[in-house]
Every structure is written in structure tokens, then in C-alpha cells.
Design an enzyme around this catalytic site. Structure first.
Site, mmCIF file in Angstrom:
data_model
loop_
_atom_site.group_PDB
_atom_site.id
_atom_site.type_symbol
_atom_site.label_atom_id
_atom_site.label_comp_id
_atom_site.label_asym_id
_atom_site.label_seq_id
_atom_site.Cartn_x
_atom_site.Cartn_y
_atom_site.Cartn_z
ATOM 1 N N ARG A 122 28.432 50.615 -103.006
ATOM 2 C CA ARG A 122 27.812 51.193 -101.802
ATOM 3 C C ARG A 122 27.360 50.257 -100.991
ATOM 4 N NH1 ARG A 122 24.700 53.308 -106.154
ATOM 5 N NH2 ARG A 122 24.874 55.362 -106.459
ATOM 6 N N GLY A 149 23.782 57.324 -94.531
ATOM 7 C CA GLY A 149 25.100 58.236 -94.185
ATOM 8 C C GLY A 149 26.187 57.439 -93.208
ATOM 9 N N MET A 169 27.689 54.685 -93.305
ATOM 10 C CA MET A 169 28.962 53.677 -93.722
ATOM 11 C C MET A 169 29.406 54.255 -95.305
ATOM 12 S SD MET A 169 27.578 49.891 -92.991
ATOM 13 C CE MET A 169 25.937 50.171 -93.438
ATOM 14 N N ARG A 187 11.998 52.170 -101.442
ATOM 15 C CA ARG A 187 11.898 51.682 -100.018
ATOM 16 C C ARG A 187 10.476 52.222 -99.607
ATOM 17 N NH1 ARG A 187 17.014 54.767 -97.064
ATOM 18 N NH2 ARG A 187 16.308 57.007 -97.576
ATOM 19 N N CYS A 233 -1.123 47.221 -64.689
ATOM 20 C CA CYS A 233 -1.278 48.685 -64.330
ATOM 21 C C CYS A 233 0.265 49.240 -64.260
ATOM 22 C CB CYS A 233 -2.045 48.967 -63.172
ATOM 23 S SG CYS A 233 -1.389 48.132 -61.748
ATOM 24 N N TYR A 241 -7.202 43.088 -69.637
ATOM 25 C CA TYR A 241 -6.981 44.515 -70.093
ATOM 26 C C TYR A 241 -5.661 45.293 -69.777
ATOM 27 C CZ TYR A 241 -7.584 45.391 -64.898
ATOM 28 O OH TYR A 241 -7.015 45.614 -63.499
#
Lengths: 966, 966
Positions: free
Chosen positions: B165, B174, B176, B421, B913, B933
Site C-alpha cells: 500500500r 484513493g 494512489m 489516525r 485592514c 490589531y
């Protein structure tokens, strides 16, 4: 507001150019003319020259007025010594500093004193109050003048007369105020009459004083007095002022005083001290009169400089046949001829020399003979004074090591020096004087090089309007590309081509030009546009081609359909002849006499010297064989920018280009590009052949594709038919390509990323041409392929891969090894910032400072006209940043990119190819940051060679100074 | 080319959002759907899940394959220990690293080994050759597997079966290739049949292997085998695969082999070693299949990462009723509920769980009851294995400190762990899990904050399409402003207003929007445009208003005249209903069910924690009271950008504005401005009242004036009539104001320089409003007046003088002291470079990174669509620089300006901004350079609050690391 700008710039350039380059008298006449055009009074035009009025005084003791502890506001001069010197120009103004210098040299200068520019600044800072202590210093210094000349201000029997004049750091001719004959009142005028033995002189002087003082200080205008005088002359049947007797003047003085009383409700001041302070204040005030402000604006003179005030004993050139007054240059300011040149009038005042009522006489006998004048020279009529004057001229020229512009007065046989300064001169004269002086050993060759204003050279390279020719000026636009041209008006590029083919000289008149007009611009002798700035399409292309161009002549009303253009109420039609002067922006009705350019021996000599000291190479921006040849003649050492897109606008090519643009897939584009390849290859072969192995930098296709497509309905339909596609499809493609901000759009390397086949074709054309040209000339071509508008290393990586692949293919196919370099324009702020990593891929950088200025400032060149005028006026810009590089903003990015690039690749070749590459100030900046070369349009190459030499000299001096400072 | 871009971006966003937020099964279904839309095979969709196929083996000894001196290519795992660990994700890929980690934890993992990603990279670097020494290491490791499970690859009586795998650093579901059951040939299949006692199982496994291997390695496609199978079933009257007997499979195996022989001209490989290396190469090759490349492109996964290959002993969940296979999450990934959540099937292969042919059973009894399922839970049918599994889930969650996504197989009663995972989850689930885990003490509050992807919060704040609803997708544009809306189609802003007034919900459909459309955009429930990018006018304004928007849906053909729009062959007319999903870019026919936003307790809790750790303030960009109120609700701490021009587009105001623009002198402009003043003042009063003393930054008028004028012929004539002027005059003014590059034109502070009266009016409105609002609320307003588009200090000096003068006037007139600040946008590279001197005048800087990005890159946002797609595809940009700040280019200028500004004025307030103020990655950058900010559109405020907190945490960690490194 917006329409103000082109006119202002034009005036700016016009005034500058005229001031610098024409003879003095011409200068004044034209400035006065310009002022009239601007609707301002021209009356002030001759004021500075009134200094010739002089003022009489004998030498006395020159005691310095230093007072313990107090600030020194006043600097004395005269009688063989002075408090100041020529170095103190900033403090004393030009006139004051040179009067002091002449005094120190022991020359005969009427005594006087200078109130410093600092006082002027303090006066304004403190709500127009004079600083404490000034009154004492002035009074003491007035006493010093009186003691020196043996008279006293206000003394009823022996009155001192003084002049009160402005004098700023930079020459501002006639912009500020002057008072002469100060010291006269009802009482002292009688004393003067008795002492001078000339009642008429005394009363005439007094009435002149009343008139001048009233006008300048009391705001009772000239006209009031002139009316009275005219009426009096009429009543008495007098024609000339000379008919007026002493008693007449006395009567008139009473009438003059009465008009002041009537206007102000109080009498004309009789107190001499009041007169003096009134005059001093008035001179300071005149620093900020509308005229002076405008002049400073135009000439970028800071308000903070202030003006000095010079108070000086009067001397008189109008005291009989042993008196005279004159103006002289130590060399001829028009031709540079090394002999003394000047004019004078016997028994006259200075202003008479300029006013032109009497014809002035030559100073030297040689000049008189050459001029065929029957009036005797000074050499003949006053040989003693002449001899002394010639000696003084030598002294001054040797002392200042430059040609001097001198004013003098001879009062009853005694010579007085009233002013000296470095004289203005024409460019040919400047060249000759510099070369001569270097050859005479008076100055070094480096000095000679540094003496010439590089930008001036431009006018030597183009035809210019004969300065003596009469100009019927229709309007003034921007001086966008130097030189002058006359021709028939045409309104379309096609008509330009047609008429040119018939052997006619034509001027192409357009609202603005676009790349589609190139063939017409080529065909035209000159280009005139109603819109666009100094860096508009028309301006840039015209300068590149060396065609004169006046742009942004916004007063023009063009009707392209009716083929008429209107300006100043005059309507011209196709075929009518106009002349444009691309050096002043003038648009002139009819044909005007021209002078053809002469690259004289002095020019060649100076360029030779310049090439010896220069470090930076000078290349040219050239897209055509014609440009390349021109540039080689002017000494270009390679091509720094060949814009390949200009090659696509020829009628036979643009169709293939359009075919490519409307193609819907890679294959279609390749088919169209295959048609362009042989043409493009041929272009490069020719360029390479002309450049004979010199480096040639070729930029890949840069402009957005829509520039190659038509936009009008009819043109689209026509093109669709030629391309055999549906007009709607073509219209859709045109729309799709239309951009909000094309300057920031799909152009430059972005084209090569989306259409790699374009870069492939161009690379193939370049390499195949390099092989062929190398064979033909025997000199291997090292093409430098330049990728435009890079912002990231990755873009360059991708396109370099394409170029390298094509190079390998061509090398394999031709079995020839080709040396080449791949580099990039640095024309975006991001590219400058990322220069370190971009230099991993790029083998050279060329700074495209046009676009870099646009992006760094966020200003579109095409649109800046709307506010540029206001910006210059408000002092936000000291110069148009598209003309002279902004060293601290755009320049910082250029410097930073140079440093970062060279940190990665120490041999990285660095150049500049924006419009700034031909601008002397910008070239100086390029020298300081160590660029390898500058590249400019062919006609700027000599300018750049000289400027680069000057920059190298300045740089050497600066580093010497640094060494000394250690 | 150009049309590719919007779709690609849309797919990118769609895939990302869907992957992250929907339940796993939904995710896969949708991805498959998307793939089908893209014309690619969806067959690969379920491959990764095929890992559930498992592979059986007993524990053996895990000997490390370290060889003295040789490079380590292979890392073993299984049987209680491993060479690798979870930290080695880069080298081993995600799957390999976690298999090693589980082995080290002593969990039951079938033994195997991982070939590193380095080998993959070497394989490609060396022309697809395996590195020297790899064969030995693999052979040794295969022997290790065999010894561990007591079998041998190729052993005729006791064959080892393995899976091969892929496994890359990032999940690429999906994309590879995978090979299962490797180890079978004509000989070993007989041994498997005997040893397993199940002939059908053995032959079925073999025929599956032939099919998979042929497809992946030999390029003989699935269809060949499926045809044979279908024909065989048809011939024999079979309905289901389960009808097929062992002997049938044997017959089919021969037919399968025959088709391979026919297609390739050689037999199916019987050599097991050849099979193994064929499979390994195929997995490496699949790293660069078209599917994987596209996926990487969309997800910005670098090619250089490479994939690992995992070879592992097979385990089988399909060996009878004591066998099973399943998928589980340690918590509910949809809701965040803390209980184990998962599904399994008895006697099944992993792919059956996903394929949905059989209904999966619940793992826990509780879940079964809640779901009302009558199929027994794992807890009931295999209590021992269940107990072990629950314990392992706890171990894993405690170990990883995060919710785990687990795959397992039970072979004949024995539990095997095949994968774990960190599990993907919806945003509500992510919030709940983070808050719960922090409350459980499993993670810290800072960890909880850092766990949430800030950008995800956006979807909680808008209505979203019910995930269960059917979507009839017409086309996909750019997800320009999140949220979904349904409504009647309208084609003009006026129609939008009219229908809205009738209580209808409308979607405004335009080619593109302009400032004149604002009222219509306000009235609309959603906005759909055919042109423009993620930062087009429509997108920016819509995000500001919190309206869903899909932009750049280039497949739309809009006929505004006929009031129709066509897409995917469907033509809709005005009044037809559509739904747009601004989070995915989907345009859907008809009305779709919606979910309303819920700001749950978890959300509020997390925000509370975030506000505690955050350093930077979060303000909002708000131009209207409505925006300001919304932003306050979302926690904004002031207004960082109030764009005053948006206030002028209201119908009653734009006329006064137009009057001002067409006025020919200052007086005319003043008269018109006097009409605007009271309206503008009222705007500010309302804003100030809402903000209750919080800081409000107001930007002076910014856009070029032509944006306020109409451009069409009819509109111009109409307007001329209303203004009572000659249409030709108006047309001339419109033309005069038209610009080549309006972005770089006469706008920003340049307006205030040429028309100071505009700035005067605005300053007066602001100060008068401040006084009034202060009175009303009792909280003194401290307005911050921001001057846009500054490039030089002098510009700001001039405009600040105006503002200060007006402030003094208002203070005098109202006898009120007003505290205020004057500052500037830093939005041009030159302003950033000259920040040191600009800060002498400016009291604050706000970085306008939209324009700064445009000028630094030389890219117009409006025009970037033509090449942005190609740029992302070519990897030139890793993200759209208008969405996420370019930290090394634009960012360097921001950093440099901050440093230079603060060097001049150490208390200089710094903010951002631009659109970047709401982008988490950009906010992280702002934290590192110490801005005070960020300011963003109201609906991004919660995102910014969270992102700012995450940035503060990351910053703290980084500085702790630095301290440790000392």
C-alpha cells in the site's frame, strides 16, 4: 485644476531651457513674453538690470561691524576688503557674496553692506518683525558707507544716496524689488543739486525715487505717475523725456507727491530713516510676492532660502560724457569665443543698455569692426577705464575659473564694479569654453566635463529653431522629445505614411497615440498630442525614435473626423503647416527657420575626455536597425533593451499576431507564431549585425495582448472578416482580454506562463539569429534574454527552462555553441525584495524603473496628469518621478535589489533600462549604487556618456572626501 | 486556459471543505461525485478503505534490519515493537508512522515494513531505478514477516500473503494504488486452499489478486475481468457473487489469466518476487499518476514529499462468523459526542463497510439502541474482542490526545489494528471535542484553542445547505462569501430592491458588480457573478455585508436585456429560483433545505478561552450601522476601517456627490459638499453610538471620482437632465475622469490634495459627530482619521493640516475638547519604505494589504483571473496572495514599515485592514511582527479572534523554544 499641469510643466521647462541656453537679452525678452502669456505684469523684467544705475561713492575705511556677543546680521563690503566672501552665498545671496569677493580682491566696488538671508527668514518667522539689534547694525553700517564715500544719509548739504536691492542664493532675475536713489527728500535734493552742479539730474533722480518707492513700498502704482508725466508732456508739447527741464521735474515732483497724498491720505515720507526701513522691509516682502513664489515653484527654489538685502552707495553713469554704464562677458556667451564681449552706453543708466532705446556700443575695437558699427568702442572713447576693465576681467576669470557676467559703471572717468557672476551661456558656448579653459590649463579636464549640464547636450543632436526666427506660437504643450520639425498636419498614421511616401514632411496630430500608430509616427517628422504626459506613449516612442514631440498640448481641440485642429482661436486643417519645438513644447503656426545639429570638435573632444573617466557603460534602448545604427553613431556600447513587441506592429506582422491571439488552443497559436518566427529572426539578425558582437539584451513579449487587437466596432468587423471568424467571437475575445488595470494585468512573463509557445518562438528566433549573425560578422553574438515583470523566482525558473531547452535544440540543429545569458527586468517591488533568490536563476538584472516607479508609488504614468501639476506645485514632488528617479523610495528598492542580487551572485550584471537611464540625476544615482551600465534611447546616449563621466568624477571626489575625513 | 481557473479554485475549496466537515461516508461519496464531474474514474474512491481487507498473521520476532554502514531504506513494525514512530511521518508516511507507533504501544498490528519516502524520491531522481541495497533490505524484511506469522512468501504449502500500500505524509484518499493478497500463484493458491480449509476463499482471493495486479501493475483494466465475470454469471444464471462456487472461481481464474496472455502476449507472472517488485514499483509510479498530481495541486501538497510503501501481512475479516471488519471513531466525528462511534460487518471485507451493499452494524449497544437497529452490536456478538477494542481506543486517544479514526479486522476471534489516525470531524464536533478534552484534562485550554481550524468557524455563522439535501448543481463558481441562500433571480440592483420591498428573497445575478450596485447587493439574499475572483468587488462587498456570494461562475451566460441566464444547457429567467452555496461555489437549481447557524455553548466557551490568551485586538471593517452592530455581536473591539465612500452610493446622496464632481470650481464643490455634510455626520453619529467609545478608524474618500458617475449614454443623458447641465459637458467630464489604470490613478489622498474641500467636509462631519455621539452616550469618542494611499510624508502633512484646522474650528464652535488621531493606510511600497518619516506625522498605520499586494506584485485583483489558475497550477503561488498574505514579499514591506515607523514613534499604533485581516495564516504573520490589531469584515470577527489566540500561543511556544535553545 487638471488642465493646469501641462502648461505649468511646459513653462517650467521653457523657462529653464531659455534661461540656460539663449543669450541674456534674448532670455529676458522671452521670459517677459512668457510672463505676459501668463497674464502677469512684465514690468519687473528689467529690474535686476537697473543695478546699472549704479551709485557714486569714493573709497573709505571698511570697518567691520562686529559687536561683542550679538548675532551678526550685517556684512560690509567695499574699499578693498569685506566681511564676507564668495563662499558665503547661502548667507549673503549671490550678489552680496560676489560684491564681498570683489572687494577682497581689491577691485573698485562702491561700499555697502548685506543684510543676511537669515534675517529674512527670521523676519517671516516672527510675523514680519526685524530682529533685535538689526537697527543698530544697519545704522552703524550706513555710517560706514557715509564715512567711506564722504557723505551722510539725510545730510542736507552732502546727502548719501544708496540703492536697496534683493539678492538670493539663486538668481531670480527681476522677481523681487529694488529701490534706487534712496536718501532724497525735499531738503536733500537741493543739496544734491548744488553739490552735483546739475539741478536737472538731482530733480530727475528725486522724481524717479518717488515713483519707485511709491510703487514698491507704498503700493501706489507706476501708472499713476506715468499718467501725470504723459499729460504734462502732452500739455507742454514735449516728445521725449530729455525735453523736460529741471524746473519741469520740480513741478512734476509736486504733482507726484500730491498723488501719493491723495491715494494714501498722508504725505510721501520725508524721513530718510523711515525710507530706508520701508525699502528693506519691501525687499523682504518681495521674497513672497506672487511672481517670486511662482518663479521658485518653477525652478524648485525652496522658500526657506530667503533673500538677502544689499544696501550700497549709488554711482551714476549718467553724469556726462565721461560717464558710462555697461554689461560684459569675459568670453562670448553665445559662441564661446575667448574674447571679451560686451556693450555700453555713454552718459546713460544701466537700464538703457537693456531697454534698447539707444543702440549700445561695443566694448572692444575688434568687436566694433566685426559688427560693422560706426559707434566708437569703449576702448577708443575711454582708453584708461577700458584698460583697467580688461585687467579686472582677467583677474575675475582667473579667480573664479569661469566665464564672468559683469556689470559696471564709469562715473566721471572712474570705473566701478557693480556685479559679477558666472555667466549663462548656450550649450555650444559652454562646450567651447570648457574645452578651451582645460586646454589653457585654467581648469582640469574633469572640471571641464563637470561644467557641462549633461541634459543640454540633447539640443545639439536635433535640429533646433533658429533663435532669431519669429515664432507665431499657437499653444505650449510639454517638451516631450527634443528637436524641432515643420510639416503638414495629418490626423491619422495612415495619412502620415501616404504623404511621407509622396515626399512630404508631416506632423502627426493626435489626441494620444497607441501602439497601432507606430508606422505613422515613423513616417512623421514630428508628433503632437493633446493628451498625455512626458512619459506618455507618444513621448516615449518619439524619444526612442529621435522624433521631436510635443505632448499634452491640452488647449488643442482636435476633430479627427473633419480633420481640423483649433488652438488660440485659430483653426487649421489637414495640409496646413505647423512647426513644433520639442525642446520648449511650443506649437507654432507655419514654417520656421531651423538650425541643423553640428557635432563640433569641442563636442567630440569633451566626449572623448568623458569616456576616459567614465566607469559605467552606456547602452541604448533600440527596437529597430535604424535606432541601433543611430545609437552606434552616438557611441552606444550595446543594446540594453530591445522591446520585441514593437516589431509586431508592422502591418504584415500584426495580422499573424492577431491570428495567434484569437486562436483557441496551443496548436492554433503555434501555427500563427510559426508565421512570425522568420520575421522576428530577421529582425534580430539585423540588430546583431549592426551591434557587431556588442551585448544585446532582448526582452520577451511584454504588453497585454489586447494592445494588438482593435477596439472599435468597424475595425473588429473588418478584422473578423480578414481572419475568417465570426465578429461576435472576435468581439468576445476582445472583451475577454479587456482589463480594468492593464498595467497590472496579464502581461510580461505572465504571458509566457500561460502561453509558453510565445516564449519558445521568441527564443528560437533569437538563437537562430545569433548563429546566423555570428557567421556573417565573424563576431560571436552573446544574446541576453530578458524576462519581463518577474515577481517570483519560480516564474523565471519556468521560463528559463523553456529558453534553455530551445537553446539546446538550436545548438544541436546548427551544431553551433551559443553563449547566452538569461536575466530579468526588476520592475516590481516584490522582485526587488526577492532579488536574492531571483539571482539564483537570473544572470543579469535590468532595472525597469518606469514600471518600478509606477508600482512603488502606485501611480499610472498615463493617468498622473490629473494631479501631477498639483503635486509639483505643492512641493510633494520636487521633480516628476518618471523623469528623475526617486532615490529614497524607488531608489532604495533598486539599491536593495542590487545588494541582494550580488550577495547571491557576485558577478551579477546590473543595468537600468527605464526612461531614467537617460536622465543625468538618475545616472548619478546609478553610479553611487554600482550599476554596470545605463541604457537609454539613442538620442540620449551622448547625454548619458557625459552624465556617467560626471557621476564617476563626483563619486571619486566623495570617496576622497571620505578618506580625508578619517 | 483562463476559464480553467475558477473551476479549479472551486474544486479546491469544495474538496477541502467537504473532506474536513462532512461525515466520512458522505465525504467519499461527494469526492467520488466531484471526480465524476471532472470526468475521471471514481473507481479509486474506495481504495484506501480497502485496507480493511486486512491480512492475517501471528506475532513473531521483530528484528530490526539494520545493516552496518548501509542506508536504512526499510522500517519494520509489528509484534510489540517497531523501527519507526509517529514522529517519523515525513519519512514513513502517515500510515507507516502510525502502524509503527501502534506496534510500539504493544497493540496487535499485523507485522510488516515501510519503504521510506526517500526511496520514492530516489526512484524518481534515478530514472525509476530502485536504489542499491533495497532488494536485500526488502528480502530480509519479508523473511521477518514470514518468521513472525509463521509462513513464507512463495511457500507452496504455507504461503505468506501481503498487502502493498501507498502512504504519503498527507492523506490522499484513493489517489494512489494498492495491491492485496500478493503471494498467490497457481501453486500457492492450492496451499492456501488446503491450509485455510476453504477452497472458495482461496480461489476468490487469487482471482481478486489477478484482477487488481493486472489493473494496477500490468495495465490490463478492470473492465476486461468484469465483462468475463458478468458473462459467466449470466451464462450460469447467477445473480450474486456469493452464488459463485470455488470451482466456478477456478474456471474464471483460467479465463482471467487467458485475457492477460492475450492482452500482453505473455502469461500472468507466477514468480512471487516479480509480483512483489512489480507492486512496489507500481505504488511509487502511482505517486505521479494524473489523479494524484491533480489532487496534490488542489491541496498544495509538494511533489517532493513522495510516498512510502507499506508491505504488511494480510489478515482476513471474511473467514466466517468469528471474523469481522470495521471502522470506528473514538468520539462522534459529526457531533463531537464523547462516546465511541463506529460500524462493522461480520464475515466481511473492509470495502463492504464503505460500499454499502450490506447494512453495517453498530459497534456499541448504546448506539444500536439509539439508531433503532435490529442488527446486533459488536458489543453483543463478540464481547471479548469488543472489550479489547474499547480498551485500545482509550489507549490510542490518551496516547495521541486526540479523537482517533481507526480501522480494524477480527480474524477468527483475534483483533488486529490496521490503521489509526487523527479523525476528521465537522466544525461543531471539533469545537465540542476540543472543549470536552480540555475539560477532561486530556489537553490544555491552549491545545483546545489550537485544535480548531479558525477558518472553519465561518460556516457556523451562516445558514448552510442541509448536507442531506439533494443538490441539482448547475455550475460551480468561486466560494467568494460563505453561507447559502435561495431566492428569485434578478438581473439589476433596482429590481433586487423592488422585489425585496415586496418581501421576496432574491439572488442578484450579474456579470460583475460595481459600487453603483451596492443598494441591490444590500437588498439581495445572495450574489452571483459570472466574472471576478475571490477578491472582486462582489466578493469583497458580499463578505463585508455577510451575504453569501459565488463569483467567477464563468460558465454562466447572462443576458441582462432578456433577463435570462444559461448554464449547463438550462436557461433560467427572472423570477426562477436558485440557491447559491458561498462555501463551495455551487450554483443550484431551485430551493434547497437549509440549516440555520447555532452559536453553541462550546463555541462561546472556546471564544472565551481564546480571548484570554490573545494579544492582538480584533476590530471590524464596517461602513454601516448594520455592519457595526453585527460585528459587535461577534465580539469586535472597534472599527478598523470605515470606508466613507460606501456611504455615498445611496440614491439620495449620489446626486449630491455627482453635483460635486461636475462642479467646475471650488465654490461649486463646496455647495454640493454642504448637502452631503449632514448626511455624513449622521452616519458617523450612528456608528459612534453603536461602538460606545470603542476606537473607530474612518478613512477619507478613496475611490477615483468616475466611480460615482454613470458611463452609459442613456444614463449620462438622464443625469445631465437632473443636474441641469449639457449632456456633452457631462460626457466630457466622464471622459476626462476615465483612466487607463484607475487603481493607480487619481484617488486616495490625491483627491484631497487636488480637492481639499472634500477632506474638510469629511473632517467636519467626523468631529461634529464625535461631539454629538459623546454627548448622547456619555462615552467620549476618539476618532482615528485615516488618510489613504499616502506615498510621501508631505501628502500626509498637507492633509493633516486641513484636519487639524477643522478640528480646531469644531472644538471652538462646540466648546468641546476632542481627542483624535490622524494616521494613514500603508498600502503602497513607497509608503512602507518611507514609514520612518511618515511616522513623524502619522499617529497610526493601518496596513492596506489589498492594495499593497496589488502594487508589490504588480497585479490587479480585478484582472488576475486570466492567469491566477495557471499560477496556482504551476506552483508559482502556493495560495492566492490576495487571500493569504505573501509573507516574504508583501510581508517584508509590512515588517519593515512597522520597524521603521516604531523607530520614529515608539507608541505608533499598528493594524491591518486588508482582506488578510480575516485570514488565519495572515493573522499569524501579524502576530509575529507585533501588530496591535487586525480588522476584518463582521462575519470574520470570530475567526480572527480564534486565529489571533492561536497565533499568540504559537508565538509563545516559539519564544519558549528560543529560550530553551540558548
Amino acid at each position: 485644476m487638471a488642465s493646469f499641469h501641462p502648461l505649468q510643466l511646459a513653462l517650467d521647462m521653457t523657462v529653464k531651457i531659455l534661461e540656460t541656453n539663449l543669450r541674456l537679452a534674448e532670455s529676458f525678452a522671452t521670459i517677459m513674453n512668457v510672463q505676459r502669456n501668463r497674464g502677469e505684469t512684465a514690468a519687473a523684467g528689467s529690474r535686476e538690470r537697473q543695478s546699472g544705475d549704479g551709485s557714486g561713492a569714493a573709497a573709505g575705511e571698511n570697518r567691520s561691524n562686529e559687536m561683542s556677543g550679538a548675532q551678526k546680521f550685517v556684512y560690509r563690503f567695499g574699499a578693498g576688503k569685506a566681511d564676507g566672501s564668495a563662499e558665503m552665498r547661502e548667507l549673503l545671496g549671490g550678489k552680496g557674496a560676489n560684491l564681498a569677493e570683489m572687494s577682497n580682491l581689491g577691485l573698485p566696488v562702491p561700499p555697502g553692506f548685506t543684510i543676511t538671508t537669515e534675517v529674512c527668514n527670521g523676519y517671516y518667522a516672527n510675523g514680519k518683525k526685524m530682529p533685535e539689534g538689526l537697527v543698530d547694525q544697519v545704522e552703524e553700517s550706513v555710517r560706514y558707507i557715509g564715512q567711506t564715500v564722504g557723505a551722510m544719509l539725510g545730510d542736507a548739504t552732502n546727502p548719501l544716496l544708496v540703492s536697496v536691492r534683493s539678492g538670493s542664493r539663486a538668481s531670480m532675475p527681476g522677481m523681487m524689488d529694488t529701490i534706487l536713489n534712496l536718501g532724497l527728500n525735499d531738503e536733500t535734493v537741493e543739496g544734491l543739486a548744488i553739490r552735483s552742479g546739475d539741478r536737472r539730474f538731482a530733480y530727475d533722480s528725486y522724481r524717479r525715487f518717488i515713483q519707485m518707492y511709491s510703487n514698491v513700498v507704498l503700493d501706489v502704482k507706476h501708472e499713476n505717475f506715468e499718467e501725470i508725466l504723459e499729460y504734462y508732456k502732452h500739455q507742454n508739447g514735449y516728445d521725449l523725456d530729455t525735453d523736460i527741464t529741471a524746473d519741469d521735474w520740480r513741478t512734476l515732483i509736486e504733482q507726484y507727491k500730491a498723488v501719493v497724498q491723495r491715494k494714501l491720505g498722508k504725505p510721501f515720507p520725508q524721513n530718510i530713516e523711515e525710507q530706508l526701513w520701508g525699502a528693506i522691509s519691501a525687499v523682504f516682502d518681495s521674497w513672497n510676492n506672487a511672481r517670486a513664489i511662482k518663479y521658485r515653484e518653477l525652478n524648485h527654489i525652496p522658500e526657506s532660502w530667503g533673500t538677502a538685502v544689499n544696501v550700497q552707495a549709488m554711482v551714476f553713469g549718467n553724469r556726462g560724457d565721461t560717464s558710462a554704464t555697461g554689461v560684459a562677458f569675459t568670453r562670448n556667451p553665445s559662441t564661446g569665443d575667448g574674447r571679451l564681449y560686451g556693450e555700453f552706453l555713454v552718459n546713460a543708466q544701466g537700464e538703457d543698455v537693456v531697454a534698447g532705446i539707444r543702440t549700445p556700443q561695443n566694448i572692444t575695437e575688434v568687436a566694433r569692426v566685426e559688427a560693422g558699427s560706426d559707434k566708437p568702442s569703449l576702448e577708443t572713447v575711454m582708453p584708461e577705464a577700458f584698460k583697467e576693465f580688461v585687467a579686472i576681467c582677467h583677474t575675475l576669470e582667473n579667480h573664479y575659473r569661469d566665464m564672468q557676467d559683469i556689470e559696471f559703471t564709469i562715473q566721471e572717468g572712474k570705473l566701478w564694479m557693480l556685479q559679477c557672476r558666472n555667466g549663462k551661456r548656450t550649450t555650444p558656448a559652454a562646450l567651447r569654453i570648457a574645452v578651451d579653459m582645460a586646454n589653457e590649463g585654467l581648469i582640469s579636464r574633469e572640471d571641464a566635463i563637470s561644467r557641462i549640464e549633461a541634459a543640454q547636450l540633447d539640443q545639439l543632436l536635433h535640429p533646433t529653431i533658429d533663435p532669431k526666427a519669429k515664432r507665431n506660437i499657437l499653444t505650449i504643450g510639454l517638451p516631450a522629445s527634443p528637436g524641432a520639425a515643420s510639416g503638414e498636419i495629418v490626423f491619422s498614421p495612415d495619412d502620415a505614411e501616404k504623404l511621407k511616401a509622396l515626399g512630404k514632411s508631416v506632423i502627426l496630430v493626435r489626441n494620444e497615440t497607441s501602439p497601432e500608430d507606430i508606422h505613422g509616427m515613423h513616417a512623421a517628422a514630428g508628433i503632437l498630442t493633446a493628451r498625455g504626459g512626458m512619459t506618455s506613449h507618444a513621448a516615449v516612442v518619439a524619444r526612442g525614435m529621435g522624433r521631436p514631440c510635443v505632448s499634452g498640448a491640452s488647449a488643442l481641440r482636435i476633430n479627427a473626423e473633419l480633420k481640423t485642429v483649433t488652438a488660440s482661436g485659430v483653426t487649421l486643417k489637414e495640409g496646413d503647416i505647423i512647426t513644433i519645438d520639442g525642446s520648449t513644447g511650443q506649437v507654432i503656426q507655419g514654417e520656421v527657420a531651423m538650425r541643423q545639429p553640428e557635432l563640433t570638435g569641442d563636442f567630440a573632444k569633451l566626449m572623448e575626455w568623458a569616456d576616459v573617466v567614465r566607469r559605467m557603460k552606456v547602452r541604448t534602448n533600440a527596437d529597430t536597425p535604424r535606432d541601433a545604427e543611430q545609437a552606434r553613431k552616438f557611441g552606444a556600447e550595446g543594446i540594453g533593451l530591445c522591446r520585441t513587441e514593437h516589431m509586431f506592429f508592422d502591418t504584415d506582422r500584426i495580422m499573424a499576431m492577431r491570428e495567434m491571439i484569437v486562436a483557441t488552443d496551443t496548436e492554433g497559436r503555434r501555427t500563427a507564431l510559426a508565421k512570425i518566427l522568420p520575421m522576428q529572426r530577421q529582425d534580430f539578425i539585423e540588430l546583431f549585425e549592426i551591434m557587431q558582437g556588442l551585448p544585446v539584451t532582448i526582452r520577451l513579449l511584454d504588453p497585454p495582448l489586447h494592445e494588438f487587437l482593435p477596439h472599435g466596432h468597424t475595425e473588429i468587423v473588418e478584422l473578423a472578416q480578414s481572419l475568417d471568424i465570426d465578429p461576435a467571437t472576435l468581439r468576445a475575445r476582445v472583451n475577454q482580454l479587456t482589463e480594468q488595470n492593464p498595467m497590472l494585468g496579464h502581461r510580461g512573463c505572465r504571458l509566457a506562463i500561460t502561453y509558453p509557445e510565445i516564449a519558445e518562438m521568441q527564443a528560437a528566433a533569437i538563437f537562430e539569429a545569433a548563429v546566423e549573425a555570428g557567421k556573417r560578422t565573424g563576431k560571436p553574438v552573446v544574446p541576453e534574454i530578458m524576462v519581463p515583470l518577474i515577481a517570483t523566482k519560480k516564474e523565471l525558473d519556468i521560463i528559463k527552462d523553456i529558453i534553455v531547452r530551445v537553446a539546446n535544440d538550436v545548438q544541436l540543429a546548427t551544431a553551433t555553441k551559443i553563449d547566452y545569458q538569461v536575466g530579468t527586468m526588476i520592475e516590481l517591488p516584490r522582485a526587488a525584495l526577492r532579488a536574492g533568490e531571483i539571482a539564483e536563476t537570473a544572470e543579469f538584472f535590468s532595472f525597469g524603473t518606469n514600471d518600478l516607479t509606477q508600482t512603488t508609488y502606485g501611480i499610472s504614468r498615463d493617468d498622473s496628469g490629473a494631479f501631477l501639476g498639483d503635486y509639483l506645485k505643492a512641493g510633494i514632488y520636487s521633480a516628476d518621478p518618471f523623469v528623475s528617479i526617486d532615490t529614497v523610495g524607488v531608489g532604495e528598492l533598486v539599491k536593495l535589489a542590487s545588494e541582494r542580487g550580488r550577495a547571491t551572485r557576485d558577478k551579477l550584471k546590473l543595468g537600468i533600462c527605464g526612461e531614467h537611464g537617460g536622465d543625468p540625476a538618475s545616472i548619478a544615482f546609478c553610479e553611487t549604487i554600482g550599476l554596470d551600465y545605463v541604457s537609454c534611447s539613442p538620442f540620449r546616449v551622448p547625454v548619458a556618456r557625459l552624465a556617467a563621466a560626471q557621476a564617476a568624477i563626483a563619486s571619486k571626489k566623495a570617496s576622497n572626501r571620505k578618506l580625508e575625513d578619517r
